[in-house]
Write a protein that holds these residues in place. Structure first.
Motif, mmCIF file in Angstrom:
data_model
loop_
_atom_site.group_PDB
_atom_site.id
_atom_site.type_symbol
_atom_site.label_atom_id
_atom_site.label_comp_id
_atom_site.label_asym_id
_atom_site.label_seq_id
_atom_site.Cartn_x
_atom_site.Cartn_y
_atom_site.Cartn_z
ATOM 1 N N SER A 28 1.013 -1.518 0.105
ATOM 2 C CA SER A 28 -0.055 0.000 -0.097
ATOM 3 C C SER A 28 0.404 1.825 0.570
ATOM 4 O O SER A 28 0.701 1.858 -0.861
ATOM 5 N N GLN A 29 1.794 1.100 0.486
ATOM 6 C CA GLN A 29 2.847 2.258 0.923
ATOM 7 C C GLN A 29 4.064 2.441 -0.820
ATOM 8 O O GLN A 29 3.466 4.032 -0.806
ATOM 9 N N LEU A 31 2.244 1.194 -3.630
ATOM 10 C CA LEU A 31 1.300 2.342 -4.856
ATOM 11 C C LEU A 31 0.749 3.197 -4.423
ATOM 12 O O LEU A 31 1.039 3.879 -5.594
ATOM 13 N N ASN A 32 0.612 3.869 -2.976
ATOM 14 C CA ASN A 32 0.557 5.678 -2.478
ATOM 15 C C ASN A 32 1.676 5.915 -3.332
ATOM 16 O O ASN A 32 1.059 7.159 -3.529
ATOM 17 N N GLU A 33 2.945 6.083 -2.880
ATOM 18 C CA GLU A 33 4.571 6.985 -3.490
ATOM 19 C C GLU A 33 4.115 7.202 -5.376
ATOM 20 O O GLU A 33 4.101 7.794 -5.818
ATOM 21 N N TRP A 35 1.795 5.807 -7.314
ATOM 22 C CA TRP A 35 0.288 6.347 -8.378
ATOM 23 C C TRP A 35 -0.091 7.634 -9.713
ATOM 24 O O TRP A 35 -0.427 7.816 -9.884
ATOM 25 N N TYR A 36 1.085 8.500 -8.435
ATOM 26 C CA TYR A 36 0.787 10.002 -9.163
ATOM 27 C C TYR A 36 2.267 10.326 -9.784
ATOM 28 O O TYR A 36 2.709 11.357 -9.963
ATOM 29 N N ARG A 41 1.255 8.581 -14.021
ATOM 30 C CA ARG A 41 -0.452 10.065 -13.745
ATOM 31 C C ARG A 41 -0.987 10.080 -14.888
ATOM 32 O O ARG A 41 -2.221 10.264 -14.544
ATOM 33 N N GLU A 45 -7.067 5.976 -14.520
ATOM 34 C CA GLU A 45 -6.382 5.030 -13.703
ATOM 35 C C GLU A 45 -7.576 4.020 -13.129
ATOM 36 O O GLU A 45 -7.007 3.080 -13.386
ATOM 37 N N HIS A 49 -3.143 0.763 -12.304
ATOM 38 C CA HIS A 49 -2.887 -0.789 -11.230
ATOM 39 C C HIS A 49 -1.935 -1.537 -12.100
ATOM 40 O O HIS A 49 -0.344 -1.677 -11.760
#
Length: 77
Positions: A28-29, A31-33, A35-36, A41, A45, A49
């Motif tokens: 999760s960490q 992926l959040n880093e 994602w954008y 970006r 969307e 993934h």
């Protein structure tokens, strides 16, 4: 064609649950880093993934391992 590697291990239920929680947190960490990140970006969307997993083999491996752990833990309960 990629040569698959099969891994077999025995964990206690507690070890498997803790490992799964750790993998989910790290996944999760990261992926959040990313994602954008500039690299991803502009990808829609719904496709982002999968694009991230294709570009980052470690995350793809983590996702498969999380699936295997989840499946095994459900079978034990």
């Amino acid at each position: 064609m990629k040569q698959p590697v099969e891994i077999s291990t025995e964990l206690t239920q507690q070890e498997a649950e803790l490992l799964l929680a750790e993998l989910r947190g790290r996944y999760s960490q990261v992926l959040n880093e990313v994602w954008y990140a500039d690299q991803f970006r502009l990808i829609p969307e719904g496709l982002r993934h999968g694009s991230i997993l294709n570009a980052m083999p470690l995350m793809a491996a983590q996702k498969r391992l999380m699936g295997a752990l989840t499946h095994s833990l459900r079978a034990v309960k």
